[in-house]
Design a protein around this motif. Structure first.
Motif, PDB file in Angstrom:
ATOM      1  N   TYR A 195      65.241  20.445  49.066  1.00 12.31           N
ATOM      2  CA  TYR A 195      63.963  20.027  48.830  1.00 12.31           C
ATOM      3  C   TYR A 195      63.547  19.646  47.576  1.00 12.31           C
ATOM      4  CZ  TYR A 195      63.630  21.766  53.663  1.00 12.31           C
ATOM      5  OH  TYR A 195      63.489  22.112  55.229  1.00 12.31           O
ATOM      6  N   ARG A 196      62.963  18.439  47.464  1.00  8.33           N
ATOM      7  CA  ARG A 196      62.335  17.911  46.199  1.00  8.33           C
ATOM      8  C   ARG A 196      61.139  18.920  45.369  1.00  8.33           C
ATOM      9  NH1 ARG A 196      62.385  13.037  44.531  1.00  8.33           N
ATOM     10  NH2 ARG A 196      64.420  13.076  45.548  1.00  8.33           N
ATOM     11  N   LYS A 197      60.524  19.684  46.471  1.00 11.69           N
ATOM     12  CA  LYS A 197      59.384  20.413  46.103  1.00 11.69           C
ATOM     13  C   LYS A 197      59.936  21.795  45.447  1.00 11.69           C
ATOM     14  CE  LYS A 197      55.588  23.379  47.708  1.00 11.69           C
ATOM     15  NZ  LYS A 197      54.729  23.698  49.061  1.00 11.69           N
ATOM     16  N   HIS A 198      61.166  21.934  46.097  1.00  9.09           N
ATOM     17  CA  HIS A 198      61.961  23.297  45.504  1.00  9.09           C
ATOM     18  C   HIS A 198      62.345  23.000  44.055  1.00  9.09           C
ATOM     19  CE1 HIS A 198      64.461  26.825  45.708  1.00  9.09           C
ATOM     20  NE2 HIS A 198      65.361  26.158  45.117  1.00  9.09           N
ATOM     21  N   GLN A 199      63.144  21.621  43.878  1.00  7.21           N
ATOM     22  CA  GLN A 199      63.451  21.326  42.605  1.00  7.21           C
ATOM     23  C   GLN A 199      62.574  21.430  41.407  1.00  7.21           C
ATOM     24  OE1 GLN A 199      65.395  17.737  44.261  1.00  7.21           O
ATOM     25  NE2 GLN A 199      67.418  18.820  44.091  1.00  7.21           N
ATOM     26  N   ILE A 200      61.347  20.612  41.926  1.00  5.19           N
ATOM     27  CA  ILE A 200      60.270  20.683  40.880  1.00  5.19           C
ATOM     28  C   ILE A 200      59.696  22.000  40.594  1.00  5.19           C
ATOM     29  CG2 ILE A 200      57.856  19.979  40.881  1.00  5.19           C
ATOM     30  CD1 ILE A 200      58.558  17.397  42.412  1.00  5.19           C
ATOM     31  N   GLU A 201      59.581  23.126  41.488  1.00  3.43           N
ATOM     32  CA  GLU A 201      59.112  24.098  41.228  1.00  3.43           C
ATOM     33  C   GLU A 201      60.145  24.936  40.356  1.00  3.43           C
ATOM     34  OE1 GLU A 201      58.945  26.166  45.187  1.00  3.43           O
ATOM     35  OE2 GLU A 201      56.855  25.448  45.462  1.00  3.43           O
ATOM     36  N   MET A 202      61.502  24.885  40.641  1.00  2.00           N
ATOM     37  CA  MET A 202      62.390  25.485  39.705  1.00  2.00           C
ATOM     38  C   MET A 202      62.322  24.801  38.295  1.00  2.00           C
ATOM     39  SD  MET A 202      66.465  25.706  40.345  1.00  2.00           S
ATOM     40  CE  MET A 202      66.608  23.809  40.506  1.00  2.00           C
ATOM     41  N   SER A 203      61.762  23.483  38.163  1.00  2.00           N
ATOM     42  CA  SER A 203      61.815  23.017  36.887  1.00  2.00           C
ATOM     43  C   SER A 203      60.551  23.474  36.048  1.00  2.00           C
ATOM     44  CB  SER A 203      61.710  21.373  36.796  1.00  2.00           C
ATOM     45  OG  SER A 203      60.450  21.141  37.576  1.00  2.00           O
ATOM     46  N   ARG A 204      59.557  23.811  36.936  1.00  2.00           N
ATOM     47  CA  ARG A 204      58.340  24.514  36.182  1.00  2.00           C
ATOM     48  C   ARG A 204      58.347  25.909  35.891  1.00  2.00           C
ATOM     49  NH1 ARG A 204      52.832  21.743  38.739  1.00  2.00           N
ATOM     50  NH2 ARG A 204      52.200  22.517  36.706  1.00  2.00           N
ATOM     51  N   TYR A 205      59.222  26.650  36.627  1.00  2.00           N
ATOM     52  CA  TYR A 205      59.543  28.086  36.455  1.00  2.00           C
ATOM     53  C   TYR A 205      60.333  28.125  35.132  1.00  2.00           C
ATOM     54  CZ  TYR A 205      57.485  29.923  40.843  1.00  2.00           C
ATOM     55  OH  TYR A 205      56.666  30.215  41.670  1.00  2.00           O
ATOM     56  N   LEU A 206      61.378  27.269  34.953  1.00  2.00           N
ATOM     57  CA  LEU A 206      62.071  27.076  33.888  1.00  2.00           C
ATOM     58  C   LEU A 206      61.297  26.854  32.559  1.00  2.00           C
ATOM     59  CD1 LEU A 206      65.340  25.867  35.409  1.00  2.00           C
ATOM     60  CD2 LEU A 206      65.169  28.317  34.545  1.00  2.00           C
ATOM     61  N   LYS A 207      61.481  27.602  31.510  1.00  2.00           N
ATOM     62  CA  LYS A 207      60.770  27.370  30.178  1.00  2.00           C
ATOM     63  C   LYS A 207      61.284  25.736  29.639  1.00  2.00           C
ATOM     64  CE  LYS A 207      60.047  31.958  28.924  1.00  2.00           C
ATOM     65  NZ  LYS A 207      60.190  33.167  28.040  1.00  2.00           N
ATOM     66  N   ASN A 208      62.328  25.742  29.690  1.00  3.08           N
ATOM     67  CA  ASN A 208      62.971  24.572  28.822  1.00  3.08           C
ATOM     68  C   ASN A 208      63.725  23.609  29.890  1.00  3.08           C
ATOM     69  OD1 ASN A 208      62.167  25.253  26.374  1.00  3.08           O
ATOM     70  ND2 ASN A 208      63.764  26.768  26.234  1.00  3.08           N
ATOM     71  N   ALA A 209      62.996  23.402  31.135  1.00  2.00           N
ATOM     72  CA  ALA A 209      63.700  22.423  32.044  1.00  2.00           C
ATOM     73  C   ALA A 209      63.278  21.140  31.992  1.00  2.00           C
ATOM     74  CB  ALA A 209      63.372  23.348  33.433  1.00  2.00           C
ATOM     75  N   HIS A 210      64.131  20.160  32.098  1.00  2.00           N
ATOM     76  CA  HIS A 210      63.979  18.762  32.318  1.00  2.00           C
ATOM     77  C   HIS A 210      64.506  18.146  33.278  1.00  2.00           C
ATOM     78  CE1 HIS A 210      64.407  20.458  28.291  1.00  2.00           C
ATOM     79  NE2 HIS A 210      65.469  20.107  28.230  1.00  2.00           N
ATOM     80  N   MET A 211      63.547  17.474  34.278  1.00  2.00           N
ATOM     81  CA  MET A 211      64.216  16.833  35.460  1.00  2.00           C
ATOM     82  C   MET A 211      64.060  15.393  35.540  1.00  2.00           C
ATOM     83  SD  MET A 211      62.558  17.951  39.277  1.00  2.00           S
ATOM     84  CE  MET A 211      63.089  17.057  40.735  1.00  2.00           C
ATOM     85  N   TYR A 212      65.181  15.076  36.214  1.00  2.00           N
ATOM     86  CA  TYR A 212      65.292  13.664  36.692  1.00  2.00           C
ATOM     87  C   TYR A 212      65.679  13.332  37.907  1.00  2.00           C
ATOM     88  CZ  TYR A 212      65.419  11.767  31.715  1.00  2.00           C
ATOM     89  OH  TYR A 212      65.068  11.521  30.314  1.00  2.00           O
ATOM     90  N   VAL A 213      65.355  12.331  38.546  1.00  2.00           N
ATOM     91  CA  VAL A 213      65.756  12.118  39.799  1.00  2.00           C
ATOM     92  C   VAL A 213      66.440  10.717  39.703  1.00  2.00           C
ATOM     93  CG1 VAL A 213      65.031  11.195  42.234  1.00  2.00           C
ATOM     94  CG2 VAL A 213      63.728  12.860  40.859  1.00  2.00           C
ATOM     95  N   ILE A 214      67.765  10.678  40.235  1.00  2.74           N
ATOM     96  CA  ILE A 214      68.788   9.599  40.086  1.00  2.74           C
ATOM     97  C   ILE A 214      68.583   8.768  41.342  1.00  2.74           C
ATOM     98  CG2 ILE A 214      71.070   8.968  39.527  1.00  2.74           C
ATOM     99  CD1 ILE A 214      69.888  10.939  37.797  1.00  2.74           C
ATOM    100  N   ARG A 215      68.064   7.447  41.015  1.00  3.23           N
ATOM    101  CA  ARG A 215      67.752   6.403  42.049  1.00  3.23           C
ATOM    102  C   ARG A 215      69.200   6.144  42.649  1.00  3.23           C
ATOM    103  NH1 ARG A 215      64.403   1.994  39.228  1.00  3.23           N
ATOM    104  NH2 ARG A 215      65.542   2.441  37.551  1.00  3.23           N
ATOM    105  N   GLY A 216      69.139   5.755  43.909  1.00  4.70           N
ATOM    106  CA  GLY A 216      70.013   5.259  44.629  1.00  4.70           C
ATOM    107  C   GLY A 216      71.206   6.205  44.980  1.00  4.70           C
ATOM    108  N   THR A 217      70.880   7.522  44.775  1.00  3.18           N
ATOM    109  CA  THR A 217      71.979   8.574  44.946  1.00  3.18           C
ATOM    110  C   THR A 217      71.699   9.555  46.073  1.00  3.18           C
ATOM    111  OG1 THR A 217      71.044   9.995  43.465  1.00  3.18           O
ATOM    112  CG2 THR A 217      72.510   8.389  42.646  1.00  3.18           C
ATOM    113  N   ASN A 218      72.749  10.172  46.642  1.00  2.00           N
ATOM    114  CA  ASN A 218      72.497  11.105  47.562  1.00  2.00           C
ATOM    115  C   ASN A 218      73.040  12.414  47.200  1.00  2.00           C
ATOM    116  OD1 ASN A 218      75.305  10.947  48.444  1.00  2.00           O
ATOM    117  ND2 ASN A 218      74.715   9.203  49.780  1.00  2.00           N
ATOM    118  N   HIS A 219      73.287  13.605  47.849  1.00  2.00           N
ATOM    119  CA  HIS A 219      73.734  14.716  47.480  1.00  2.00           C
ATOM    120  C   HIS A 219      75.444  14.515  47.257  1.00  2.00           C
ATOM    121  CE1 HIS A 219      73.749  19.200  47.214  1.00  2.00           C
ATOM    122  NE2 HIS A 219      74.908  19.132  47.730  1.00  2.00           N
TER     123      HIS A 219
END
Length: 586
Positions: A195-219
């Motif tokens: 879930y994207r929401k889960h990944q965003i939450e994880m990035s916000r809990y981590l102090k030094n996290a940077h998040m990218y969404v890779i266009r045109g990709t799947n798992h």
């Protein structure tokens, strides 16, 4: 190229692991996902081994590695990887984990923080609830079948163990994430199993996290995408995105501060040093944007911070970053200085309020407009209230800091709800840096209130960012602190003072979004029961500012969407608008 010719073996505990090794330079450890092996990550292995010393390990019971007798768990896999690294004398490494391998990497960061200096988590999740039901339901069904089969064919327990990895939590909590200091890049597929929401939450809990969404990709194909490889290489070699916090390297914190003191013309520029911000650093030109991410909207604190001649170039980079990650972009509390540049870059804007500004050479206590402040100060003088400045960088005083903290706690209790942040600061006594602290005492020596000032325009101006007083404080406490502080600054050559932002004052009177302007004006006129817009304006107006400067919301979109509006409110008030309603009721 990864293959049998590179296969090696390492004995740890009760098992023997298969691993592949190639390249020179910084060590990169690759950890594959559930029911995979290292060969399935060969494209990434081959690409990265051109630049780094890459080691890919088959996890216990995967690929050529032995299973052992212990049931699989993320914690066990993490122990195996740490033991492997110790066996091979690998330290200060970069760990790249994919899917369950990302979860293993996260466990390593939590339990063995000294092993890796950087991590890349590709399509990972910190608990089983982050996995979409599209995957969990079939896994539950297969588990039930395998439980039956295991009774007939005991060796199928290995498959069952792998399925349990999908359905079991990993012993990592939100509090554990908040303690992780490792620099982490989170890569998410556009169409992921997580879930994207889960990944965003994880990035916000981590102090030094940077998040990218890779266009045109799947798992599945995210680990073979050239874009994924390039972003990983950039992350390893550069520090484009960092989140400011107490454990940030001092050199990086100084870098941010230097930008602010050199280019920070907005009255709130100094707030980018606060802990609720992430930073984007320019590649081609010097500059930073301080932001948070809410509902896939990048919300920036004030203007971008860079030299005027470089604003366009920096914005091109920053817009590209946002588009690459499918982020919407909005800047709040923006000054007029770069407004024409934003407009030329395709931004829309709407006026959202005004800043109370004081040109010290033209400001004093004379005249009818400032009569209320003058009377309040006279009242404070009659009571013998005295104002002083606390300079923590010269000499720390635990008693003064305890008094300031005590007043802050009393103030917070009186709010009964969510506290505003992001474009409002705090006392920040742990890291005072360039802040200035003025306080008032009565004749008995009791501290009655304090005001914290932050610099703008390289220290040629100061904003009264934090004003606090004890409940029942006499009239004139804050007024006298501000007046005395402004006069002292004036004597030192400071040119400007500011009482800060008055939200929604004359909103929409100067902007390109007519409808949004009307909505903001309606809120100002009719919703003071939720937030005291008018009271706040009049509390600043009574000081008779020498001028009011317009402030804007600037957004890179043709229309101002509800999602952008929600992101702004959530960034400023993380507890949500309902907390303001509750606070008013109380």
């Amino acid at each position: 190229m990864i293959g049998r010719n590179l296969r090696k073996y390492c004995s740890i505990g009760d098992i023997k692991l298969v691993y592949y090794e190639k390249g020179t330079g910084d060590t990169v450890l690759l950890i594959h996902g559930n029911s995979m092996n290292s060969i399935m990550m060969k494209k990434m292995f081959n690409y990265l081994s051109k630049f780094y010393h890459v080691v890919a390990v088959d996890s216990r019971g995967h690929g050529g590695s032995e299973s052992g007798k212990r049931a699989y768990s993320i914690e066990l896999f993490a122990e195996d990887m740490v033991e492997f690294c110790r066996n091979k004398s690998l330290n200060n490494i970069i760990v790249i984990g994919y899917s369950d391998g990302a979860n293993v990497a996260l466990r390593i960061a939590s339990s063995y923080p000294d092993l890796a200096r950087k991590m890349v988590l590709i399509s990972g999740n910190y608990n089983a609830q982050g996995l979409k039901w599209l995957i969990r339901i079939p896994a539950l069904f297969i588990k039930l079948i395998m439980e039956i089969i295991k009774k007939i064919f005991p060796n199928t327990r290995f498959t069952l163990w792998k399925i349990n990895l999908l359905l079991s939590n990993y012993g990592i909590t939100e509090k554990d994430l908040e303690k992780i200091n490792t620099d982490i890049l989170i890569l998410a597929a556009k169409y992921d199993f997580i879930y994207r929401k889960h990944q965003i939450e994880m990035s916000r809990y981590l102090k030094n996290a940077h998040m990218y969404v890779i266009r045109g990709t799947n798992h599945i194909n995210i680990i073979v995408s050239r874009r994924t490889f390039n972003i990983i290489k950039t992350f390893i070699e550069r520090e484009d995105l960092i989140k400011n916090n107490n454990v940030i390297e001092q050199s990086q914190k100084d870098r941010v501060r230097n930008y602010v003191m050199q280019y920070g013309q907005n009255t709130i520029s100094y707030l980018v040093l606060d802990n609720d911000k992430q930073y984007y650093f320019g590649h081609k030109v010097e500059g930073i944007a301080a932001f948070t991410v809410v509902a896939h909207v990048v919300v920036c604190c004030g203007d971008v911070i860079c030299q005027t001649s470089n604003v366009k170039c920096f914005l091109l980079e920053f817009i590209s970053f946002c588009e690459q990650n499918r982020y919407s972009l909005v800047l709040i509390d923006v000054s007029e200085k770069f407004l024409k540049i934003y407009e030329s870059m395709g931004f829309e804007y709407v006026k959202c309020g005004e800043d109370a500004m004081f040109e010290f050479s033209n400001w004093n206590l004379k005249g009818g407009k400032i009569a209320k402040v003058r009377a309040a100060i006279n009242h404070a003088n009659k009571l013998g209230i005295d104002v002083g400045e606390y300079e923590p960088l010269k000499c720390r005083d635990e008693n003064i800091e305890s008094e300031i903290d005590g007043i802050t706690q009393l103030w917070k209790k009186g709010k009964h709800g969510g506290l505003l942040s992001f474009i409002l600061g705090g006392a920040e006594l742990e890291t005072p840096c360039d802040r200035r602290y003025f306080f008032a005492r009565d004749t008995s020596g009791k501290m009655l209130g304090f005001v914290v000032f932050i610099p703008f325009e390289g220290g040629s101006g100061y904003l009264a960012d934090v004003t606090r007083r004890i409940p029942g404080a006499p009239q004139g406490v804050i007024e006298k602190i501000i007046y005395k502080a402004f006069m002292k600054m004036k004597s030192e050559g400071v040119k400007w003072g500011s009482m800060g932002f008055a939200p929604l004052v004359n909103a929409g009177s100067n902007g390109r979004s007519f409808i949004i302007g009307k909505i903001l004006n309606f809120i100002y006129e009719n919703l003071n029961g939720i937030y005291s817009f008018k009271s706040l304006y009049h509390s600043k107006k009574k000081y008779a500012p020498t001028q009011w400067e317009s402030r804007y919301i600037v957004y890179h979109s043709r229309i101002f969407t509800p999602k952008i509006g929600y992101a702004i409110v959530k960034a400023i008030n993380p507890q949500g608008i309902l907390s303001l309603v509750r606070r008013k009721k109380l």
